[in-house]
Scaffold this active site. Sequence first.
Site, PDB file in Angstrom:
ATOM      1  N   HIS A 117      -5.731  12.935   8.072  1.00 52.30           N
ATOM      2  CA  HIS A 117      -4.652  12.640   7.118  1.00 52.30           C
ATOM      3  C   HIS A 117      -5.288  12.526   5.728  1.00 52.30           C
ATOM      4  O   HIS A 117      -6.465  12.162   5.617  1.00 52.30           O
ATOM      5  CB  HIS A 117      -4.029  11.297   7.534  1.00 52.30           C
ATOM      6  CG  HIS A 117      -2.844  10.862   6.763  1.00 52.30           C
ATOM      7  ND1 HIS A 117      -2.935  10.257   5.541  1.00 52.30           N
ATOM      8  CD2 HIS A 117      -1.528  10.918   7.057  1.00 52.30           C
ATOM      9  CE1 HIS A 117      -1.718   9.963   5.110  1.00 52.30           C
ATOM     10  NE2 HIS A 117      -0.847  10.349   6.013  1.00 52.30           N
ATOM     11  N   ASP A 194      -9.645   5.744  12.023  1.00 51.21           N
ATOM     12  CA  ASP A 194      -8.305   5.629  11.467  1.00 51.21           C
ATOM     13  C   ASP A 194      -7.365   5.459  12.667  1.00 51.21           C
ATOM     14  O   ASP A 194      -7.061   6.420  13.371  1.00 51.21           O
ATOM     15  CB  ASP A 194      -7.989   6.897  10.664  1.00 51.21           C
ATOM     16  CG  ASP A 194      -6.538   6.957  10.207  1.00 51.21           C
ATOM     17  OD1 ASP A 194      -5.753   6.089  10.606  1.00 51.21           O
ATOM     18  OD2 ASP A 194      -6.199   7.890   9.458  1.00 51.21           O
ATOM     19  N   GLN A 197      -2.296   5.976  14.048  1.00 50.78           N
ATOM     20  CA  GLN A 197      -1.412   6.547  15.078  1.00 50.78           C
ATOM     21  C   GLN A 197      -1.826   6.154  16.495  1.00 50.78           C
ATOM     22  O   GLN A 197      -1.181   6.590  17.452  1.00 50.78           O
ATOM     23  CB  GLN A 197      -1.377   8.085  14.960  1.00 50.78           C
ATOM     24  CG  GLN A 197      -0.883   8.609  13.633  1.00 50.78           C
ATOM     25  CD  GLN A 197       0.609   8.336  13.391  1.00 50.78           C
ATOM     26  OE1 GLN A 197       1.346   7.922  14.277  1.00 50.78           O
ATOM     27  NE2 GLN A 197       1.054   8.569  12.167  1.00 50.78           N
ATOM     28  N   LYS A 220       3.881   0.889  11.302  1.00 53.22           N
ATOM     29  CA  LYS A 220       3.999   1.897  12.363  1.00 53.22           C
ATOM     30  C   LYS A 220       4.036   1.236  13.741  1.00 53.22           C
ATOM     31  O   LYS A 220       4.106   1.905  14.760  1.00 53.22           O
ATOM     32  CB  LYS A 220       2.832   2.875  12.296  1.00 53.22           C
ATOM     33  CG  LYS A 220       2.847   3.764  11.052  1.00 53.22           C
ATOM     34  CD  LYS A 220       1.787   4.827  11.149  1.00 53.22           C
ATOM     35  CE  LYS A 220       1.410   5.433   9.823  1.00 53.22           C
ATOM     36  NZ  LYS A 220       2.396   6.307   9.222  1.00 53.22           N
ATOM     37  N   CYS A 357       1.141  15.102   5.141  1.00 48.93           N
ATOM     38  CA  CYS A 357      -0.037  14.550   4.460  1.00 48.93           C
ATOM     39  C   CYS A 357      -1.330  15.046   5.125  1.00 48.93           C
ATOM     40  O   CYS A 357      -2.301  14.286   5.278  1.00 48.93           O
ATOM     41  CB  CYS A 357      -0.019  13.022   4.413  1.00 48.93           C
ATOM     42  SG  CYS A 357       1.424  12.346   3.616  1.00 48.93           S
TER      43      CYS A 357
HETATM   44  N1  C6P Z   1       1.113   8.907   8.299  1.00 51.16           N
HETATM   45  C1  C6P Z   1       3.057  10.251   8.743  1.00 51.16           C
HETATM   46  O1  C6P Z   1       4.249  10.551   8.614  1.00 51.16           O
HETATM   47  P1  C6P Z   1      -0.231   4.340   5.476  1.00 51.16           P
HETATM   48  O2  C6P Z   1       0.659   5.220   4.680  1.00 51.16           O
HETATM   49  O3  C6P Z   1      -1.375   3.812   4.664  1.00 51.16           O
HETATM   50  O4  C6P Z   1       0.483   3.286   6.247  1.00 51.16           O
HETATM   51  O5  C6P Z   1      -0.880   5.283   6.611  1.00 51.16           O
HETATM   52  C2  C6P Z   1      -1.623   6.394   6.247  1.00 51.16           C
HETATM   53  C3  C6P Z   1      -2.006   7.196   7.439  1.00 51.16           C
HETATM   54  C4  C6P Z   1      -3.348   7.294   7.752  1.00 51.16           C
HETATM   55  N2  C6P Z   1      -3.757   7.949   8.833  1.00 51.16           N
HETATM   56  C5  C6P Z   1      -2.896   8.566   9.659  1.00 51.16           C
HETATM   57  C6  C6P Z   1      -3.414   9.275  10.876  1.00 51.16           C
HETATM   58  C7  C6P Z   1      -1.527   8.510   9.394  1.00 51.16           C
HETATM   59  O6  C6P Z   1      -0.670   9.126  10.202  1.00 51.16           O
HETATM   60  C8  C6P Z   1      -1.079   7.820   8.233  1.00 51.16           C
HETATM   61  C9  C6P Z   1       0.389   7.805   7.875  1.00 51.16           C
HETATM   62  C10 C6P Z   1       2.551   8.987   8.110  1.00 51.16           C
HETATM   63  O7  C6P Z   1       2.293  10.935   9.416  1.00 51.16           O
HETATM   64  C11 C6P Z   1       2.968   8.876   6.680  1.00 51.16           C
HETATM   65  S1  C6P Z   1       2.255  10.128   5.677  1.00 51.16           S
END
Ligand code: C6P
Length: 400
Positions: A117, A194, A197, A220, A357
């Site tokens: 991401h 990370d 997910q 999430k 993203c």
């Molecule tokens: N992905 C998606 O629709 P934040 O925005 O900081 O809570 O998470 C960022 C992030 C980092 N790593 C991974 C693997 C992610 O999936 C995400 C967030 C969302 O896929 C929003 S772009």
Amino acid sequence: MIDARKDFPILSRKVHGKKLVYLDNAATAQKPKQVIEAIKNYYENYNSNVHRAVHQLSAEATDAYDEAHEKTANFINAEEEEVIFTKNTTESINIIANHFARTLRKNDEIVLTQMEHHSNIVPWLNTAKITGAKIKYAEINKDGELDLEQIKKLITNKTKIVALAHVSNVLGTINPVKEIAKVAHDKGALVLIDGAQSVPHMPVDVKELDCDFLAFSAHKMLGPTGIGVLYGKKELLENIEPFNFGGDMIKEVTFENASWNDLPWKFEAGTPNMAGAVGLSAAIDYLKKIGMEKIREHELELTKYAIKKLSSIEGVEIYGPKQRVGVISFNLKNVHPHDVSSILDSEGVAVRGGHHCAMPLMKLLGIQGSVRASFYFYNTKEEIDVFVKALAKVKKIMGA
Ligand code: C6P
């Protein structure tokens, strides 16, 4: 099957006159009334700043805030002082990338993967730019899986940090992070996972994985927005300089100098997100009550069902491996993902269309974007039927 829908008020609303089918859980999950109530109760009954005053409200808020750290630590099998509350996964990764921006040297290397991401690419691009360190990307095969043999070659004595997603937000791939951590540690490198997910969808145990850092977001995993987590091994965090400076993160301040508070407070400058912590606490209680194993099983069954149904539709191309979490990215031949998403929305089905993203990954897959359906434990097979039926309508409308 898990029957939890009654706890989620939003799931009974209608969209464009149709029953909402929410399949955008990888972007953010919906909140059960237990989480909403906990936040409401905080603001109605004990809203106060933490770690500061001695009055009753502050004591209650402090207890709740500290308890949230304890519960979060327990959830991932960490120690309490190893859990730092941040804004989100992105900020958690930035804290570590910033540390490396201060400590890496020109010949050092950072290893990422091709399925990251933006949140786990851009902070490292900045680190590399500042230090002159080199970024290397672990490759994925045509099924969207990492090639472990290639990673083994990629991680060398020059590698200082390996940062990778536990689960891809586009492909649903579950990466062998434990094996990769072992390879990295053998070469003297640290590992950041990370977990944005993975933590919401499966049991994650930091001791079992032996990762050095883990980042994830409350929103999430049923919790509120604006609060995330950075886990770090105590001995590492103790030697990392803070990223933010100000109140609560200090032990002593003079006009000339300052010393840092103990972990985890050293990394939590300023008034923190108390209501967010209370919400995260309630979210963890809720997830634990259902059980992370059970959540994983339910989502596996839904995913299998959905892939079978989607595969039978002519013109649907699904990306990613067989073994995955409840994330399915696909395209409908000759139809732009935004058109697919818009028509699905008109049928009450919420999915995400676009690059998710993960622009470099899209480029690698040779596509501009995809449609992504992502599940949580409150989704049902009936909802997948609605989604698949709506997709047939998309085909008809678009003449695909
Ligand atoms: N992905 C998606 O629709 P934040 O925005 O900081 O809570 O998470 C960022 C992030 C980092 N790593 C991974 C693997 C992610 O999936 C995400 C967030 C969302 O896929 C929003 S772009």
